[in-house]
Structure formats: C-alpha cells, structure tokens
Design a protein around this motif. Structure first.
Motif, short mmCIF file in Angstrom:
data_model
loop_
_atom_site.label_atom_id
_atom_site.label_comp_id
_atom_site.label_asym_id
_atom_site.label_seq_id
_atom_site.Cartn_x
_atom_site.Cartn_y
_atom_site.Cartn_z
N VAL A 140 -27.02 37.92 -17.54
CA VAL A 140 -28.29 38.18 -18.23
C VAL A 140 -29.53 37.96 -17.35
O VAL A 140 -30.48 37.30 -17.79
CB VAL A 140 -28.41 37.33 -19.53
CG1 VAL A 140 -27.54 37.89 -20.63
CG2 VAL A 140 -28.06 35.86 -19.29
N PRO A 141 -29.57 38.53 -16.14
CA PRO A 141 -30.71 38.23 -15.26
C PRO A 141 -32.05 38.72 -15.84
O PRO A 141 -33.02 37.95 -15.89
CB PRO A 141 -30.36 38.97 -13.97
CG PRO A 141 -29.39 40.04 -14.38
CD PRO A 141 -28.61 39.47 -15.53
N ALA A 158 -28.71 34.11 -2.90
CA ALA A 158 -28.29 35.38 -3.53
C ALA A 158 -28.78 35.44 -4.98
O ALA A 158 -29.21 36.49 -5.46
CB ALA A 158 -26.77 35.51 -3.47
N ILE A 159 -28.73 34.30 -5.67
CA ILE A 159 -29.15 34.29 -7.08
C ILE A 159 -30.68 34.41 -7.18
O ILE A 159 -31.19 35.15 -8.03
CB ILE A 159 -28.63 33.02 -7.79
CG1 ILE A 159 -27.10 33.07 -7.86
CG2 ILE A 159 -29.23 32.89 -9.19
CD1 ILE A 159 -26.43 31.83 -8.42
N VAL A 160 -31.38 33.71 -6.29
CA VAL A 160 -32.85 33.83 -6.29
C VAL A 160 -33.24 35.30 -6.06
O VAL A 160 -34.06 35.86 -6.79
CB VAL A 160 -33.48 32.92 -5.19
CG1 VAL A 160 -34.95 33.24 -5.00
CG2 VAL A 160 -33.29 31.45 -5.56
N ASP A 161 -32.61 35.95 -5.08
CA ASP A 161 -32.92 37.35 -4.78
C ASP A 161 -32.59 38.25 -5.97
O ASP A 161 -33.34 39.16 -6.32
CB ASP A 161 -32.13 37.83 -3.55
CG ASP A 161 -32.57 37.11 -2.28
OD1 ASP A 161 -33.66 36.48 -2.31
OD2 ASP A 161 -31.81 37.15 -1.28
N HIS A 162 -31.44 37.99 -6.60
CA HIS A 162 -31.00 38.78 -7.75
C HIS A 162 -32.01 38.68 -8.91
O HIS A 162 -32.36 39.68 -9.53
CB HIS A 162 -29.63 38.26 -8.18
CG HIS A 162 -28.94 39.06 -9.25
ND1 HIS A 162 -28.55 40.37 -9.08
CD2 HIS A 162 -28.58 38.72 -10.52
CE1 HIS A 162 -27.96 40.79 -10.19
NE2 HIS A 162 -27.99 39.83 -11.08
N LEU A 163 -32.50 37.47 -9.16
CA LEU A 163 -33.49 37.28 -10.23
C LEU A 163 -34.80 37.99 -9.88
O LEU A 163 -35.45 38.57 -10.75
CB LEU A 163 -33.74 35.79 -10.50
CG LEU A 163 -32.57 35.04 -11.16
CD1 LEU A 163 -32.84 33.53 -11.16
CD2 LEU A 163 -32.35 35.52 -12.60
N ARG A 164 -35.18 37.94 -8.61
CA ARG A 164 -36.41 38.63 -8.18
C ARG A 164 -36.25 40.13 -8.38
O ARG A 164 -37.18 40.80 -8.82
CB ARG A 164 -36.71 38.31 -6.71
CG ARG A 164 -37.16 36.87 -6.52
CD ARG A 164 -38.28 36.78 -5.47
NE ARG A 164 -38.73 35.39 -5.33
CZ ARG A 164 -38.35 34.59 -4.32
NH1 ARG A 164 -37.55 35.04 -3.37
NH2 ARG A 164 -38.80 33.36 -4.26
N GLU A 165 -35.07 40.66 -8.07
CA GLU A 165 -34.81 42.09 -8.29
C GLU A 165 -34.94 42.45 -9.76
O GLU A 165 -35.21 43.59 -10.10
CB GLU A 165 -33.40 42.48 -7.82
CG GLU A 165 -33.28 42.69 -6.33
CD GLU A 165 -31.83 42.69 -5.87
OE1 GLU A 165 -30.94 43.06 -6.68
OE2 GLU A 165 -31.59 42.29 -4.71
N HIS A 166 -34.73 41.46 -10.63
CA HIS A 166 -34.85 41.71 -12.07
C HIS A 166 -36.21 41.29 -12.61
O HIS A 166 -36.37 41.08 -13.81
CB HIS A 166 -33.72 41.02 -12.83
CG HIS A 166 -32.43 41.77 -12.70
ND1 HIS A 166 -31.59 41.62 -11.61
CD2 HIS A 166 -31.86 42.71 -13.49
CE1 HIS A 166 -30.56 42.44 -11.76
NE2 HIS A 166 -30.70 43.10 -12.88
N GLY A 167 -37.19 41.13 -11.74
CA GLY A 167 -38.56 40.94 -12.20
C GLY A 167 -39.12 39.54 -12.13
O GLY A 167 -40.28 39.34 -12.50
N ALA A 168 -38.33 38.56 -11.70
CA ALA A 168 -38.86 37.19 -11.62
C ALA A 168 -39.83 37.11 -10.45
O ALA A 168 -39.60 37.73 -9.41
CB ALA A 168 -37.72 36.20 -11.41
#
Ligand code: ATP
Ligand code: MG
Length: 249
Positions: A86-87, A115-125
């Motif tokens: 649910v990112p 990897a998780i920080v980058d993934h969340l940023r890709e989803h708008g964080a």
C-alpha cells in the motif's frame, strides 16, 4: 500492476493480487523473504474473517483516524510488506492526517531501507524518515531498536502495521499510543495495541484515510469522544469470535 495476469472475475482476485505485490516487493528488494511467510500467516486469518472489514475493525479504523488527527506528532511506520502492498495509500493517509512516514524494519539492511524510501518517493512521498537512525527504543537489541529521534522517537501516536510483537510491546512501554494493524487478534502486537485493527492492511489504510477525511472538520471534543468510546478489549474479543465462529456481520 506490472506483469500480472489474473482474470478480474477470479473469485480470489484480491488475494492473488496481494500475493503478487508481495512477490514483486521481494524481487525489487523492498520485502524480505520472511515477509512472504508473514503474508501467508495473514492470509489465513483473512480467509477466516471472510476477507472483509468486520464491524469492530471499522470502529477501530475510525478511532485510529481520530487518534491521528488529535496527535501532536503522528508517525506511520512502514516495513517491507506494507511498502509493497500500500505505498500510495500510505502517502495519502500521511497527507490526510499530517503524519510523518518512517521506514522501520525487523531485518534492517541499508539497501532495503533505501529501496523502500525510494519506492515511497516514487509513490508521491516527499520526506521519508528512518535513515538517520539516531534514536533508540529502550529494551530492544541494537539493530531493531533504531528509530529517528525526530520521527518515531518523538511521536505521540504511531501506526504500526504488521509490527513484530517485541517491538510493539517496547513502543507501548515508551508510552506511545499504538495503532496496530494485524489480522491476528491473538498476536502480541494486537494485544499490546491501544487500538488493535484486525483487518487486512490493503483495506485498513484506505478506510482510515476515508475516516480521517470525514473527520477533518470535527471538533477536538468529537474526536476525543470517538477515542473514548472505542473499547479495545471488546474489539479483540469480537475479532477472535468472528475467526472462531464466523460471527459478527
Ligand atoms: P507476535 O506478534 O505474536 O510476536 P509475530 O509478529 O512474530 O507474532 P509474524 O508472522 O512475524 O508474527 O507477523 C506477521 C503478522 O502480520 C501476523 O500476525 C499476520 O497475521 C499479520 N499480517 C500479515 N499480512 C497482513 C496483512 N496483509 N494485513 C494485516 N496483517 C497482516
Ligand atoms: Mg505480530
């Protein structure tokens, strides 16, 4: 979704989609292989609950939204399973409640954190905490104790989805209000929560966001009333009964 090919009319479509997201998370280095086991455990409980949000969980989700809105410093803790599942939904919940996002892993590796920080940023964080790790949760071994001192370290209310029992207990001992999403009402995480939310994370997070948006203009008194009326022991008992007897509709 990426390379997924599940017919939408398949009776277990949602469940298969969820499983595929976790697999994808492992391939991307977001989710640990242990995360696959946790997912399997969760699916079992979800199956027994009828893969739906039971009424006591809906009440818990509303109470969780009220707690997040009343908080001085709410933080949403993100692990590898949650980031895979649910990112974007977590980013929306953070926006709806003014909460920080912080990555917090059981099996912490710098590569997976990043990897998780980058993934969340890709989803708008925009800002994602967890990499500084200059704070410690008392009573836990070194790696698992790490938090950001201006994140979870400073938070008064923390949403901890799928947290392991030890850390959930240690956070509770620090006096933080803990909102725990866990499909197993008998797990130590759910048992130590201020608000145990016995629901699948894929339903729980959007539901909490919806409640938070509905309550955005509510007075502090009304939010406090929602919090006071929520009974955690009753919610845990209702969830356990629904699993054992298929009750609660
Ligand atoms: P304890 O809390 O008793 O120490 P544990 O934390 O060691 O148990 P794990 O299997 O490591 O248990 O944690 C996974 C937990 O997350 C399980 O309780 C499982 O039901 C729950 N879970 C897994 N997937 C989901 C999901 N998608 N949504 C909600 N809960 C889930
Ligand atoms: Mg647990």
């Amino acid at each position: 979704m990426s390379d997924i090919d599940i017919p939408e009319d398949h009776p277990r479509y949602e469940s298969l989609l969820t499983r595929h997201r976790i697999e994808d998370g492992v391939d991307k280095g977001i989710t640990s292989r242990q995360g696959l086991i946790a997912q399997g455990r969760g699916e079992t409980f979800d199956y027994l609950l009828g893969e739906r949000t039971i009424p006591s969980a809906a009440a818990a989700e509303r109470a969780a939204a009220a707690y997040l809105l009343l908080a001085e410093h709410p933080v949403l803790s993100v692990n590898g399973n949650v980031a895979a599942l649910v990112p974007g939904e977590l980013v929306e919940l953070a926006e709806a409640t003014g909460a920080d996002l912080e990555v917090n892993l059981f099996n912490r590796t710098e590569a997976r954190m990043q990897a998780i920080v980058d993934h969340l940023r890709e989803h708008g964080a925009d800002e994602v905490k967890g990499l500084t790790a200059d704070g410690r949760i008392p009573g836990l071994s070194h790696e698992r104790a790490k938090v950001d001192s201006d994140g979870i370290g400073d938070a008064d209310v923390v949403l901890v989805p799928l947290e392991d029992g030890d850390r959930a207990e240690a956070l509770a001992a620090m006096g933080k209000v803990e909102l725990v999403v866990d499909l197993n009402p008998m797990s130590r995480s759910a048992q130590s929560a201020t608000v145990p939310i016995v629901d699948n994370i894929v339903r729980a997070v959007p539901n909490i966001t919806r409640h938070a948006r509905e309550l955005a203009t509510a007075s502090r008194e009304e939010l406090q009333r929602i919090v006071d009326e929520f009974d955690r022991d009753e919610a845990l008992a209702a969830a356990e009964q629904a699993i054992r007897e298929g009750g609660e509709d």
